[in-house]
Design a protein around this motif. Structure first.
Motif, PDB file in Angstrom:
ATOM      1  N   ASN A  28       3.838  41.408  65.471  1.00 36.99           N
ATOM      2  CA  ASN A  28       3.483  42.611  64.847  1.00 36.99           C
ATOM      3  C   ASN A  28       3.402  42.639  63.429  1.00 36.99           C
ATOM      4  O   ASN A  28       3.976  43.438  62.860  1.00 36.99           O
ATOM      5  CB  ASN A  28       4.496  43.738  65.260  1.00 36.99           C
ATOM      6  N   ALA A  29       3.027  41.247  62.569  1.00 30.60           N
ATOM      7  CA  ALA A  29       3.215  41.002  61.387  1.00 30.60           C
ATOM      8  C   ALA A  29       1.707  41.548  60.775  1.00 30.60           C
ATOM      9  O   ALA A  29       0.639  41.703  61.576  1.00 30.60           O
ATOM     10  CB  ALA A  29       3.205  39.503  61.170  1.00 30.60           C
ATOM     11  N   LYS A  30       1.780  41.621  59.425  1.00 27.96           N
ATOM     12  CA  LYS A  30       0.653  42.177  58.650  1.00 27.96           C
ATOM     13  C   LYS A  30      -0.194  40.966  58.639  1.00 27.96           C
ATOM     14  O   LYS A  30      -1.673  41.183  58.234  1.00 27.96           O
ATOM     15  CB  LYS A  30       1.083  42.557  57.383  1.00 27.96           C
ATOM     16  N   LEU A  31       0.346  39.888  58.124  1.00 32.16           N
ATOM     17  CA  LEU A  31      -0.509  38.758  57.628  1.00 32.16           C
ATOM     18  C   LEU A  31       0.296  37.401  58.230  1.00 32.16           C
ATOM     19  O   LEU A  31       1.592  37.284  58.063  1.00 32.16           O
ATOM     20  CB  LEU A  31      -0.634  38.607  56.301  1.00 32.16           C
ATOM     21  N   ILE A  32      -0.537  36.333  58.719  1.00 26.98           N
ATOM     22  CA  ILE A  32      -0.059  35.341  58.883  1.00 26.98           C
ATOM     23  C   ILE A  32      -0.886  33.987  58.301  1.00 26.98           C
ATOM     24  O   ILE A  32      -2.055  34.070  58.421  1.00 26.98           O
ATOM     25  CB  ILE A  32       0.261  34.820  60.394  1.00 26.98           C
ATOM     26  N   PHE A  33      -0.259  33.160  57.723  1.00 28.25           N
ATOM     27  CA  PHE A  33      -0.910  32.113  56.909  1.00 28.25           C
ATOM     28  C   PHE A  33      -0.611  30.664  56.982  1.00 28.25           C
ATOM     29  O   PHE A  33       0.772  30.591  57.187  1.00 28.25           O
ATOM     30  CB  PHE A  33      -0.440  32.748  55.716  1.00 28.25           C
ATOM     31  N   LEU A  34      -1.402  29.899  57.233  1.00 27.56           N
ATOM     32  CA  LEU A  34      -0.888  28.314  57.430  1.00 27.56           C
ATOM     33  C   LEU A  34      -1.380  27.815  56.051  1.00 27.56           C
ATOM     34  O   LEU A  34      -2.626  27.429  55.912  1.00 27.56           O
ATOM     35  CB  LEU A  34      -1.495  27.909  58.665  1.00 27.56           C
ATOM     36  N   ARG A  88       9.560  46.758  51.164  1.00 22.71           N
ATOM     37  CA  ARG A  88       8.566  47.297  52.025  1.00 22.71           C
ATOM     38  C   ARG A  88       8.061  46.267  52.928  1.00 22.71           C
ATOM     39  O   ARG A  88       8.195  46.016  54.222  1.00 22.71           O
ATOM     40  CB  ARG A  88       7.271  47.697  51.223  1.00 22.71           C
ATOM     41  N   ASP A  89       7.904  44.927  52.212  1.00 19.37           N
ATOM     42  CA  ASP A  89       7.559  43.890  53.051  1.00 19.37           C
ATOM     43  C   ASP A  89       8.302  42.679  52.955  1.00 19.37           C
ATOM     44  O   ASP A  89       8.970  42.613  51.879  1.00 19.37           O
ATOM     45  CB  ASP A  89       6.021  43.294  52.554  1.00 19.37           C
ATOM     46  N   ASN A  90       8.325  41.920  53.861  1.00 22.16           N
ATOM     47  CA  ASN A  90       9.382  40.593  53.999  1.00 22.16           C
ATOM     48  C   ASN A  90       8.497  39.418  54.280  1.00 22.16           C
ATOM     49  O   ASN A  90       7.384  39.557  54.698  1.00 22.16           O
ATOM     50  CB  ASN A  90      10.353  40.707  55.098  1.00 22.16           C
ATOM     51  N   LEU A  91       8.999  38.365  53.699  1.00 28.37           N
ATOM     52  CA  LEU A  91       8.279  36.894  53.828  1.00 28.37           C
ATOM     53  C   LEU A  91       9.028  36.116  54.681  1.00 28.37           C
ATOM     54  O   LEU A  91      10.210  35.881  54.515  1.00 28.37           O
ATOM     55  CB  LEU A  91       8.113  36.424  52.308  1.00 28.37           C
ATOM     56  N   ILE A 105       4.064  37.514  56.778  1.00 26.58           N
ATOM     57  CA  ILE A 105       4.473  38.824  56.134  1.00 26.58           C
ATOM     58  C   ILE A 105       4.464  39.954  57.108  1.00 26.58           C
ATOM     59  O   ILE A 105       3.620  40.033  57.773  1.00 26.58           O
ATOM     60  CB  ILE A 105       3.217  38.987  54.908  1.00 26.58           C
ATOM     61  N   PHE A 106       5.617  40.658  57.175  1.00 29.35           N
ATOM     62  CA  PHE A 106       5.768  41.751  57.911  1.00 29.35           C
ATOM     63  C   PHE A 106       6.539  42.864  57.465  1.00 29.35           C
ATOM     64  O   PHE A 106       7.336  42.641  56.460  1.00 29.35           O
ATOM     65  CB  PHE A 106       6.600  41.361  59.131  1.00 29.35           C
ATOM     66  N   ASP A 107       6.468  44.057  58.033  1.00 37.68           N
ATOM     67  CA  ASP A 107       7.124  45.208  57.443  1.00 37.68           C
ATOM     68  C   ASP A 107       7.901  45.645  58.483  1.00 37.68           C
ATOM     69  O   ASP A 107       8.462  45.122  59.740  1.00 37.68           O
ATOM     70  CB  ASP A 107       6.097  46.339  56.624  1.00 37.68           C
ATOM     71  N   GLU A 108       8.323  47.254  58.266  1.00 37.90           N
ATOM     72  CA  GLU A 108       9.264  47.862  59.292  1.00 37.90           C
ATOM     73  C   GLU A 108       8.943  47.878  60.666  1.00 37.90           C
ATOM     74  O   GLU A 108       9.663  48.157  61.570  1.00 37.90           O
ATOM     75  CB  GLU A 108       9.646  49.075  58.514  1.00 37.90           C
ATOM     76  N   ARG A 109       7.429  47.763  60.801  1.00 34.47           N
ATOM     77  CA  ARG A 109       7.004  47.838  62.276  1.00 34.47           C
ATOM     78  C   ARG A 109       7.485  46.593  63.222  1.00 34.47           C
ATOM     79  O   ARG A 109       7.254  46.470  64.372  1.00 34.47           O
ATOM     80  CB  ARG A 109       5.235  47.755  62.099  1.00 34.47           C
ATOM     81  N   SER A 110       8.010  45.475  62.459  1.00 31.09           N
ATOM     82  CA  SER A 110       8.566  44.348  63.169  1.00 31.09           C
ATOM     83  C   SER A 110      10.141  44.071  62.846  1.00 31.09           C
ATOM     84  O   SER A 110      10.497  44.956  61.863  1.00 31.09           O
ATOM     85  CB  SER A 110       7.784  43.107  62.809  1.00 31.09           C
ATOM     86  N   LEU A 112      13.100  40.677  61.785  1.00 22.60           N
ATOM     87  CA  LEU A 112      13.222  39.251  61.560  1.00 22.60           C
ATOM     88  C   LEU A 112      13.827  38.561  62.920  1.00 22.60           C
ATOM     89  O   LEU A 112      12.997  37.719  63.111  1.00 22.60           O
ATOM     90  CB  LEU A 112      14.458  39.347  60.590  1.00 22.60           C
ATOM     91  N   GLY A 113      14.448  39.364  63.864  1.00 29.89           N
ATOM     92  CA  GLY A 113      14.698  38.693  64.882  1.00 29.89           C
ATOM     93  C   GLY A 113      13.545  38.144  65.717  1.00 29.89           C
ATOM     94  O   GLY A 113      13.154  37.355  66.368  1.00 29.89           O
ATOM     95  N   LEU A 114      12.432  39.215  65.815  1.00 38.64           N
ATOM     96  CA  LEU A 114      11.258  39.171  66.721  1.00 38.64           C
ATOM     97  C   LEU A 114      10.300  37.949  66.098  1.00 38.64           C
ATOM     98  O   LEU A 114       9.867  37.009  66.640  1.00 38.64           O
ATOM     99  CB  LEU A 114      10.563  40.471  66.763  1.00 38.64           C
ATOM    100  N   VAL A 115      10.272  38.124  64.598  1.00 38.69           N
ATOM    101  CA  VAL A 115       9.574  37.007  64.006  1.00 38.69           C
ATOM    102  C   VAL A 115      10.046  35.506  64.216  1.00 38.69           C
ATOM    103  O   VAL A 115       9.347  34.569  64.646  1.00 38.69           O
ATOM    104  CB  VAL A 115       9.508  37.405  62.585  1.00 38.69           C
TER     105      VAL A 115
END
Ligand SMILES: Nc1nc2c(ncn2[C@@H]2O[C@H](COP(=O)(O)OP(=O)(O)OP(=O)(O)O)[C@@H](O)[C@H]2O)c(=O)[nH]1
Ligand SMILES: [Mg+2]
Lengths: 164, 195
Positions: A28-34, A88-91, A105-110, A112-115
């Motif tokens: 449920n992340a906003k952005l994933i980046f490699l 707002r956003d976490n990295l 990059i994720f916000d309150e919709r996700s 830390l545990g899930l990520v």
């Protein structure tokens, strides 16, 4: 040799994109980046418009490089995860297969545990694909690509790049 | 380490500006940033102290257009020149494709030039590179200052392998693009060789 080029082919690129796209929806992340450890963007999935991804790639790589050095300084091999919490956003930053950086990059919709959980699983998959990519990168370019386009670069091609 | 992306049809190369503190590395890439049209450049990132000394690096991505159907991108980095930032310099050198050494022409800075050059050779070696083998350009900056040493004298002390040498006044832009074009060409020629 340290100057080993990194070569990304369509086949691995598609596989990588599939994995991070799925990972993004699982997290449920906003952005994933490699990003390669040297700061080159390899693939991305998500809300890209609002973010300067080139800058993000370079800064994430700088961040990981500095943190790796800090780890060695105090006798650790590495800090496997970097987490930055914002209003707002976490990295969430982790290293895959020792060579590539995964940024989520994720916000309150996700959460830390899930990520953390999903990234762990996805990382194994990515590591396998990256392995193939590294092996292909190490091959002579002709064998890997069915003829290198770069052997044909002429002096005029190069001059043209600078004709402004 | 050039990054060749067949999927996105892109080539990405990394160029590092090295040299003693206050020599004009950041000034070089700031000038490139100012004079490049908006479509061809990304954001200029400067991780600097409050007094504008480079703390970690400056970063400028440039898009030079297409070559054989591949978008050609150059990532320009500067290192922090101050002696005690050596750990950061080592990190920035990782994956480098070409180096520009920005020397300070003032007589009083010759010792600092030499120390920085020795430091470059050492740090490259530590990463498994060899200054003699990688694309390399020497820039003699601050030619406008009255205490600038004669060019021949500087070459004698700083030249390492018959590399291209450019005189520059980075604060006015003189010599900045000549230097960049030359190192970029050398990197692409290296790419053609295919290693
Ligand atoms: N007179 C003169 N001044 C210059 C020239 N190039 C740069 N400067 C000045 O020199 C000072 C230092 O330049 P920077 O580009 O910040 O130096 P640097 O090499 O990035 O220094 P560090 O970040 O500490 O490694 C600035 O005040 C510049 O304006 C030049 O060609 N002539
Ligand atoms: Mg600087």
């Amino acid at each position: 040799m340290a100057g080993q080029d990194l070569v990304l082919h369509e086949e691995e690129f598609n596989k990588i994109r599939d994995v991070i796209t799925r990972l993004r929806s699982e997290c449920n992340a906003k952005l994933i980046f490699l990003v390669d450890k040297n700061g080159q963007q390899i693939a991305a999935s998500g809300e890209l418009e609002s973010i300067d991804t080139t800058a993000l790639a370079s800064l994430a790589a700088g961040n990981v490089a500095a943190t790796d050095s800090l780890a060695r300084l105090i006798g650790e091999k590495e800090f496997s995860i970097l987490f930055h919490e914002g209003e707002r956003d976490n990295l969430h930053i982790s290293v895959v297969g020792g060579r590539v950086i995964l940024v989520v990059i994720f916000d309150e919709r996700s959460s830390l545990g899930l990520v953390r959980l999903r990234v762990k699983k996805g990382s194994n998959e990515l590591a396998t694909i990256l392995d193939v990519m590294m092996k292909k990168s190490a091959m002579p370019r002709k064998a890997a690509a069915g003829g290198s386009p770069f052997a044909e670069i002429t002096d005029e091609d190069i001059d043209k790049l600078f004709s402004d | 380490m050039t990054f060749i992306n067949y999927a996105a049809r892109e080539i990405n190369c990394k160029i590092v500006y090295y040299g003693p503190g206050l020599g004009g590395k950041t000034t070089n890439i700031k000038y490139v940033y100012e004079k490049t049209n908006p479509n061809s450049k990304g954001k200029l990132i400067s991780l600097a102290t409050e007094t504008d000394r480079t703390l970690f690096f400056d970063f400028l991505p440039l898009d030079l257009g297409e070559i054989r159907g591949f978008r050609t991108r150059f990532h320009l980095y500067t290192v922090p020149g101050q002696v005690f930032y050596d750990a950061s310099r080592k990190l920035i050198l990782k994956g480098v494709d070409g180096v520009v050494f920005v020397a300070d022409s003032q007589a009083a800075r010759m010792e600092a030039n030499l120390e920085s050059l020795r430091n470059l050779e050492l740090n490259l070696k530590e990463q498994g590179y060899n200054l003699a083998a990688i694309p390399y350009v020497l820039q003699l900056n601050k030619r406008d200052l009255p205490s600038a040493l004669p060019v021949e004298e500087m070459k004698k002390q700083l030249s390492r392998k018959g590399e291209p040498v450019f005189e520059a006044i980075a604060s006015k832009g003189n010599g900045v693009f000549e230097t960049l074009k030359t190192i970029a060409k050398m990197v692409l020629i290296e790419l053609r060789k295919g290693r």
